[in-house]
Motif scaffolding. Structure first.
Motif, PDB file in Angstrom:
ATOM      1  N   GLY A  60       0.825  -1.210   0.000  1.00 49.35           N
ATOM      2  CA  GLY A  60       0.000   0.000   0.000  1.00 49.35           C
ATOM      3  C   GLY A  60       0.854   1.253   0.000  1.00 49.35           C
TER       4      GLY A  60
ATOM      5  N   GLU B 190      -2.375  -2.745   9.673  1.00 47.89           N
ATOM      6  CA  GLU B 190      -3.143  -1.605  10.181  1.00 47.89           C
ATOM      7  C   GLU B 190      -4.500  -2.048  10.739  1.00 47.89           C
ATOM      8  OE1 GLU B 190      -2.779   1.168  11.189  1.00 47.89           O
ATOM      9  OE2 GLU B 190      -0.770   1.634  10.523  1.00 47.89           O
TER      10      GLU B 190
ATOM     11  N   SER C 297       0.439   4.286   0.929  1.00 50.88           N
ATOM     12  CA  SER C 297      -0.586   4.972   1.727  1.00 50.88           C
ATOM     13  C   SER C 297      -0.053   6.239   2.398  1.00 50.88           C
ATOM     14  CB  SER C 297      -1.075   4.019   2.826  1.00 50.88           C
ATOM     15  OG  SER C 297      -0.015   3.831   3.758  1.00 50.88           O
ATOM     16  N   THR C 298      -0.994   7.011   2.911  1.00 53.66           N
ATOM     17  CA  THR C 298      -0.646   8.227   3.647  1.00 53.66           C
ATOM     18  C   THR C 298       0.045   7.897   4.967  1.00 53.66           C
ATOM     19  OG1 THR C 298      -2.650   9.176   2.719  1.00 53.66           O
ATOM     20  CG2 THR C 298      -1.626  10.384   4.526  1.00 53.66           C
TER      21      THR C 298
ATOM     22  N   LEU D 288      -7.728  13.194   3.261  1.00 49.94           N
ATOM     23  CA  LEU D 288      -8.198  11.856   3.665  1.00 49.94           C
ATOM     24  C   LEU D 288      -9.706  11.691   3.472  1.00 49.94           C
ATOM     25  CD1 LEU D 288      -6.108  11.122   6.910  1.00 49.94           C
ATOM     26  CD2 LEU D 288      -5.663  10.365   4.559  1.00 49.94           C
TER      27      LEU D 288
ATOM     28  N   SER E  78       2.008  -1.355  -4.867  1.00 48.07           N
ATOM     29  CA  SER E  78       0.782  -0.580  -5.065  1.00 48.07           C
ATOM     30  C   SER E  78       0.047  -1.191  -6.241  1.00 48.07           C
ATOM     31  CB  SER E  78       1.140   0.881  -5.372  1.00 48.07           C
ATOM     32  OG  SER E  78      -0.011   1.581  -5.778  1.00 48.07           O
TER      33      SER E  78
ATOM     34  N   SER F 264      -0.894  -1.427   4.876  1.00 46.42           N
ATOM     35  CA  SER F 264      -1.660  -0.203   5.168  1.00 46.42           C
ATOM     36  C   SER F 264      -2.539   0.172   3.986  1.00 46.42           C
ATOM     37  CB  SER F 264      -0.733   0.948   5.551  1.00 46.42           C
ATOM     38  OG  SER F 264       0.131   1.267   4.482  1.00 46.42           O
ATOM     39  N   THR F 265      -3.220  -0.828   3.478  1.00 41.49           N
ATOM     40  CA  THR F 265      -4.196  -0.618   2.415  1.00 41.49           C
ATOM     41  C   THR F 265      -5.561  -0.346   3.051  1.00 41.49           C
ATOM     42  OG1 THR F 265      -4.438  -2.991   2.494  1.00 41.49           O
ATOM     43  CG2 THR F 265      -3.039  -2.091   0.737  1.00 41.49           C
ATOM     44  N   THR F 266      -6.579  -0.172   2.210  1.00 45.63           N
ATOM     45  CA  THR F 266      -7.922  -0.009   2.773  1.00 45.63           C
ATOM     46  C   THR F 266      -8.343  -1.340   3.420  1.00 45.63           C
ATOM     47  OG1 THR F 266      -8.789  -0.414   0.556  1.00 45.63           O
ATOM     48  CG2 THR F 266      -8.622   1.877   1.267  1.00 45.63           C
TER      49      THR F 266
END
Ligand code: NDP
Length: 335
Positions: A10, A95, A12-13, A161, A35, A72-74
């Motif tokens: 991910g 996460e 991610s942020t 976000l 990704s 840390s993906t959705t």
């Protein structure tokens, strides 16, 4: 082995803003990022000085130079990605929330256990010096038996976000899955107690779409009999955060402590008056990674393990059910 070589699942942020620094602060290396979008992966890798990119989960988790995988993906993707990492024998820091359902989260824990790999849940707030100081004060008996706790965790979701969290139920959006899980974990940690039931109401204050809640207030009943009130939101621009525990002999008042930054203070009020607890702040994410790294080296346990992730998810699931059914709802703590 202590200096882990990490593979990121991910772009991610949270990886960009906190975790890459936390890995490196612990002597770790970030060797690859995966990704679903090749261009985004390349830009992310360039920005964060990561040598390799891939769009293949298998490539990432099977790479011989990857010791540990950070996911840390959705939220709907965590389960399959944890399974893939575990199958390759890689330690996994995942996460929160671990998954969308308790069955999935339990299966992830069981899979990692059966493969003999460490699974950590990235609940950063139990790493805060403020929350550790409150837990210690309670364990030293400084407030007597805890009777009530109050968690103030209503924030404003920043524009960058305002995406899947407010518009994708299928990705585990909504404030309960996003923030209440952290409250649950922090309460379990500070009180050293288990929540057994919850009552809650959710609200939509203009940000949540597709039926997703962007605010919640609720009350948790703990096994000791203590009650904990929580307030979480995406929509409050000017609210302050805090965490309080009120006991028979005293109160702990934590201010500005439900945050990602190492900051905040804690006051202890008793018959003797008010004192400020001594707090040695440390980066929350760096501490989480340090303990995870130690766990991989068989020197302890992650600060929050997979079972902790199941339990915080269980509170979130029960909170949503309580809001839907308008009834006090039991919390299933089986892991
Ligand atoms: P992001 O929205 O930043 O990233 C999530 C996914 O969105 C990425 O995996 C990426 O997909 C995709 N993505 C990223 N940027 C773009 C873009 N510009 N356009 C399209 N897609 C994009 O999520 P967060 O970092 O906020 O959250 C990720 C996870 O971390 C969640 O599980 C969340 O709950 C958790 N989290 C935990 C925190 C903590 O303190 N413990 C704090 C914040 C989040 P791809 O995989 O394809 O690169």
């Amino acid at each position: 082995m202590t200096n882990l070589r990490w593979g990121l699942v991910g772009a991610s942020t949270i990886a960009a803003q906190h975790m890459i620094d936390a890995f490196r602060a612990n002597g770790g290396k970030v060797v690859a990022v995966m990704s679903t979008n090749a261009d985004r992966a390349l830009k992310f890798a360039e920005r964060h000085r990561i040598a390799r990119t891939t769009t293949s989960l298998e490539d990432l988790v099977q790479a011989s130079d990857v010791d540990a995988v950070y996911i840390s993906t959705t939220n709907e993707l965590h389960r399959a990605q944890v399974f893939a990492a575990a199958k390759s024998g890689k330690a996994v820091l995942c996460e929160k929330p671990l998954a969308l359902t308790l069955d999935d989260a339990r299966a992830m824990v069981a899979e990692c256990r059966s493969r003999g790999v460490i699974l950590g849940t990235n609940h950063h707030l139990r790493n805060a010096a403020t929350h550790r100081a409150m837990r210690e004060a309670i364990q030293e008996g400084r407030i007597g038996k805890p009777l009530f706790a109050r968690v103030f965790h209503a924030v404003y979701l920043p524009p960058h976000l305002q995406s899947w969290r407010i518009e994708k139920p299928e990705a585990g959006g909504g404030v309960v899955m996003d923030i209440t899980v952290h409250d649950a974990d922090t309460l379990r940690f500070v009180l050293d107690d288990e929540p057994v039931a919850v009552s809650a109401m959710t609200s939509r204050g203009g940000m949540g779409r597709e039926g997703l809640e962007d605010g919640v207030m609720g009350v948790l009943r703990f096994s000791s009999g203590a009650l904990a009130q929580f307030h979480d939101a995406f929509t409050t621009k000017f609210a302050a955060t805090g965490f309080e525990v009120h006991g028979e002999l005293g109160s702990l008042i934590g201010r500005d402590c439900m945050t990602q930054a190492p900051k905040g203070e804690v006051f202890l009020r008793t018959a003797a008056g008010e004192e400020s607890l001594s707090i040695q702040h440390e980066n929350l994410y760096a501490r989480s990674v340090r303990l995870f790294q130690d766990a991989v080296a068989a020197r302890g346990a992650p600060s929050a393990n997979g079972q902790d992730g199941v339990k915080s998810l269980s509170v979130a699931v029960a909170t949503l059910e309580a809001a839907r059914s308008r009834a006090e709802t039991p919390i299933d703590l089986r892991v």
